[in-house]
Design a protein around this motif. Structure first.
Motif, PDB file in Angstrom:
ATOM      1  N   LEU A  97       0.976  -1.202   0.068  1.00  0.00           N
ATOM      2  CA  LEU A  97       0.127  -0.081  -0.047  1.00  0.00           C
ATOM      3  C   LEU A  97       0.895   1.187   0.133  1.00  0.00           C
ATOM      4  O   LEU A  97       0.754   2.301  -0.953  1.00  0.00           O
ATOM      5  N   SER A  98       1.863   1.232   0.874  1.00  0.00           N
ATOM      6  CA  SER A  98       2.864   2.355   0.723  1.00  0.00           C
ATOM      7  C   SER A  98       3.861   1.687   0.086  1.00  0.00           C
ATOM      8  O   SER A  98       4.328   0.661   0.223  1.00  0.00           O
ATOM      9  N   PRO A  99       4.456   2.419  -1.049  1.00  0.00           N
ATOM     10  CA  PRO A  99       5.402   1.583  -2.097  1.00  0.00           C
ATOM     11  C   PRO A  99       6.753   1.299  -1.427  1.00  0.00           C
ATOM     12  O   PRO A  99       7.370   0.619  -2.201  1.00  0.00           O
ATOM     13  N   LEU A 100       7.136   1.838  -0.466  1.00  0.00           N
ATOM     14  CA  LEU A 100       8.414   1.581  -0.097  1.00  0.00           C
ATOM     15  C   LEU A 100       8.419   0.520   1.236  1.00  0.00           C
ATOM     16  O   LEU A 100       9.302  -0.233   1.290  1.00  0.00           O
ATOM     17  N   VAL A 101       7.029   0.254   1.663  1.00  0.00           N
ATOM     18  CA  VAL A 101       7.157  -0.718   2.716  1.00  0.00           C
ATOM     19  C   VAL A 101       7.048  -2.204   2.015  1.00  0.00           C
ATOM     20  O   VAL A 101       6.523  -2.562   1.555  1.00  0.00           O
ATOM     21  N   ILE A 102       8.192  -3.063   2.609  1.00  0.00           N
ATOM     22  CA  ILE A 102       8.263  -4.456   2.067  1.00  0.00           C
ATOM     23  C   ILE A 102       7.892  -5.616   3.090  1.00  0.00           C
ATOM     24  O   ILE A 102       7.563  -6.728   2.733  1.00  0.00           O
ATOM     25  N   ALA A 103       7.848  -5.058   4.457  1.00  0.00           N
ATOM     26  CA  ALA A 103       7.646  -5.957   5.393  1.00  0.00           C
ATOM     27  C   ALA A 103       6.872  -5.257   6.700  1.00  0.00           C
ATOM     28  O   ALA A 103       7.231  -4.102   7.056  1.00  0.00           O
ATOM     29  N   SER A 162      -3.691  13.952   6.136  1.00  0.00           N
ATOM     30  CA  SER A 162      -2.703  15.200   6.494  1.00  0.00           C
ATOM     31  C   SER A 162      -1.603  14.487   7.075  1.00  0.00           C
ATOM     32  O   SER A 162      -1.395  13.765   7.910  1.00  0.00           O
ATOM     33  N   VAL A 163      -0.386  15.162   6.812  1.00  0.00           N
ATOM     34  CA  VAL A 163       0.768  14.579   7.134  1.00  0.00           C
ATOM     35  C   VAL A 163       1.744  15.719   7.720  1.00  0.00           C
ATOM     36  O   VAL A 163       1.696  16.986   7.107  1.00  0.00           O
ATOM     37  N   THR A 164       2.487  15.624   8.858  1.00  0.00           N
ATOM     38  CA  THR A 164       3.383  16.713   9.465  1.00  0.00           C
ATOM     39  C   THR A 164       4.520  15.867   9.589  1.00  0.00           C
ATOM     40  O   THR A 164       4.710  14.838  10.099  1.00  0.00           O
ATOM     41  N   VAL A 165       5.643  16.429   9.154  1.00  0.00           N
ATOM     42  CA  VAL A 165       6.967  15.723   8.907  1.00  0.00           C
ATOM     43  C   VAL A 165       8.015  16.970   9.982  1.00  0.00           C
ATOM     44  O   VAL A 165       8.093  17.986   9.478  1.00  0.00           O
ATOM     45  N   THR A 166       8.798  16.175  10.817  1.00  0.00           N
ATOM     46  CA  THR A 166       9.880  16.886  11.673  1.00  0.00           C
ATOM     47  C   THR A 166      11.248  16.412  11.113  1.00  0.00           C
ATOM     48  O   THR A 166      11.031  15.081  11.257  1.00  0.00           O
ATOM     49  N   CYS A 167      12.138  16.789  10.581  1.00  0.00           N
ATOM     50  CA  CYS A 167      13.564  16.158  10.540  1.00  0.00           C
ATOM     51  C   CYS A 167      14.378  17.353  10.320  1.00  0.00           C
ATOM     52  O   CYS A 167      14.381  18.462  10.186  1.00  0.00           O
ATOM     53  N   PRO A 168      15.819  16.699  10.393  1.00  0.00           N
ATOM     54  CA  PRO A 168      16.713  17.673  10.181  1.00  0.00           C
ATOM     55  C   PRO A 168      17.063  18.287   8.680  1.00  0.00           C
ATOM     56  O   PRO A 168      16.489  17.750   7.908  1.00  0.00           O
ATOM     57  N   ARG A 206       5.690  12.916   0.189  1.00  0.00           N
ATOM     58  CA  ARG A 206       4.612  13.326  -0.728  1.00  0.00           C
ATOM     59  C   ARG A 206       4.481  12.344  -1.727  1.00  0.00           C
ATOM     60  O   ARG A 206       2.920  11.716  -2.227  1.00  0.00           O
ATOM     61  N   SER A 207       5.627  11.866  -2.378  1.00  0.00           N
ATOM     62  CA  SER A 207       5.439  10.754  -3.416  1.00  0.00           C
ATOM     63  C   SER A 207       4.580   9.677  -2.765  1.00  0.00           C
ATOM     64  O   SER A 207       3.631   8.870  -3.324  1.00  0.00           O
ATOM     65  N   VAL A 208       5.027   9.039  -1.454  1.00  0.00           N
ATOM     66  CA  VAL A 208       4.481   8.045  -0.689  1.00  0.00           C
ATOM     67  C   VAL A 208       2.898   8.335  -0.705  1.00  0.00           C
ATOM     68  O   VAL A 208       2.193   7.105  -0.953  1.00  0.00           O
ATOM     69  N   GLN A 209       2.436   9.472  -0.270  1.00  0.00           N
ATOM     70  CA  GLN A 209       1.454   9.692   0.020  1.00  0.00           C
ATOM     71  C   GLN A 209       0.579   9.630  -1.235  1.00  0.00           C
ATOM     72  O   GLN A 209      -0.825   8.848  -1.259  1.00  0.00           O
ATOM     73  N   ARG A 210       0.721   9.962  -2.430  1.00  0.00           N
ATOM     74  CA  ARG A 210      -0.103   9.936  -3.621  1.00  0.00           C
ATOM     75  C   ARG A 210       0.091   8.506  -3.836  1.00  0.00           C
ATOM     76  O   ARG A 210      -1.047   8.317  -4.563  1.00  0.00           O
ATOM     77  N   ALA A 211       1.011   7.884  -3.820  1.00  0.00           N
ATOM     78  CA  ALA A 211       0.973   6.286  -4.432  1.00  0.00           C
ATOM     79  C   ALA A 211       0.058   5.996  -3.496  1.00  0.00           C
ATOM     80  O   ALA A 211      -0.509   4.579  -4.116  1.00  0.00           O
TER      81      ALA A 211
END
Length: 150
Positions: A32-38, A111-117, A129-134
């Motif tokens: 469902l999330s294109p990066l999640v494999i397990a 709705s997504v909120t991201v905190t990162c360096p 954003r890409s994962v959200q649309r996919a």
């Protein structure tokens, strides 16, 4: 650290309860999330599900598996799911999915909120954003394919 927020709304021809059940199951996120494999180490408690999702990033023939810790809570059963995601590199993402009946389907707002360096900001926001649309496309495909029996 910078904080970024964005949202995406789409419609799915499936009942809110069906979407809620699907999105509330950690195993549903594989693919469902294109990066999640397990998904592993699933722990259920009253009102929450915690698990580790493994994201796979690819660069040509090379890949890197990134274990992320996810805690899903259900503040409005049947209507809202909140996923609190902690990733290595001090990346923190909170995704809130709201489901609203809309005719014969459901209006879905994530709705997504991201905190990162700062150093990771461009990459993390681009991926999120890409994962959200996919994820929106795949969720729509899954729900509508099973509706027609495909």
């Amino acid at each position: 650290m910078p904080i970024d927020s964005f949202s995406h709304t789409f419609r799915v021809r499936a009942a809110p309860g069906r979407l809620y059940d699907h999105l509330g199951d950690p195993d549903s996120y594989v693919g469902l999330s294109p990066l999640v494999i397990a998904v592993r180490d699933v722990r259920r408690t009253a009102g929450a599900v915690a698990y580790v999702a493994v994201e796979r990033f690819r660069l040509g023939p090379l890949h890197w598996d990134n274990p992320i810790r996810v805690t899903m809570t259900f503040p409005e059963p049947g209507r809202r799911i909140v996923s609190d995601v902690r990733s290595p590199g001090r990346v923190h993402l909170v995704a809130t999915v709201d489901l609203e009946a809309d005719g014969e389907g459901t209006r879905v707002t994530e709705s997504v909120t991201v905190t990162c360096p700062r150093l990771l900001r461009r990459f993390v926001i681009g991926q999120a954003r890409s994962v959200q649309r996919a994820r929106a496309r795949e969720l729509t495909r899954r729900m509508e394919a099973s509706r027609t029996g495909a």
